[in-house]
Design an enzyme around this catalytic site. Sequence first.
Site, PDB file in Angstrom:
ATOM      1  N   CYS A  52     -47.027  58.398 118.760  1.00 51.87           N
ATOM      2  CA  CYS A  52     -46.062  59.407 118.196  1.00 51.87           C
ATOM      3  C   CYS A  52     -46.290  61.042 118.555  1.00 51.87           C
ATOM      4  O   CYS A  52     -47.195  61.115 117.787  1.00 51.87           O
ATOM      5  CB  CYS A  52     -45.885  58.796 117.019  1.00 51.87           C
ATOM      6  SG  CYS A  52     -44.819  60.035 115.864  1.00 51.87           S
ATOM      7  N   CYS A  55     -46.217  63.001 115.214  1.00 52.47           N
ATOM      8  CA  CYS A  55     -47.284  62.487 114.483  1.00 52.47           C
ATOM      9  C   CYS A  55     -48.603  63.334 114.741  1.00 52.47           C
ATOM     10  O   CYS A  55     -49.284  63.937 113.936  1.00 52.47           O
ATOM     11  CB  CYS A  55     -47.872  60.890 114.330  1.00 52.47           C
ATOM     12  SG  CYS A  55     -46.187  59.831 113.932  1.00 52.47           S
TER      13      CYS A  55
END
Length: 127
Positions: A52, A55
Amino acid sequence: MGGFFSSQPAYAAEDGVSAVIAIHSAGEWTQNWESHSQTNKLMVIDFSASWCGPCRFVEPAFKAMATQYSDAVFVKINVDEIPEVSKQWKVQAMPTFVLVKGGQEVGRIVGAKKDELERRIQEQINT
């Protein structure tokens, strides 16, 4: 406010070890949750994934907050490692940050919104 522009990386704890607790199994989560849920100390859970991009973008700020707000517990859970915990918390997007006090969810931020996350952490620590 410490460290985003200082020469020392703010996310490194004094001993060079991250102040974020990485949980890698359901058993580890259960043990950590049971010991924490009976306290009124703030727990900030970062539900993320290695693939991600947002993230990875917010991770240095999360680590910096873990060092700065030492009166809270910061936990990182990889949704691919322990999907049952992500499902338990109804995580549908990454990153999702869940703020917990006294065993109850007191806040949730979905997305890499580091300013909002820090504001919510400050609110909870000061209440």
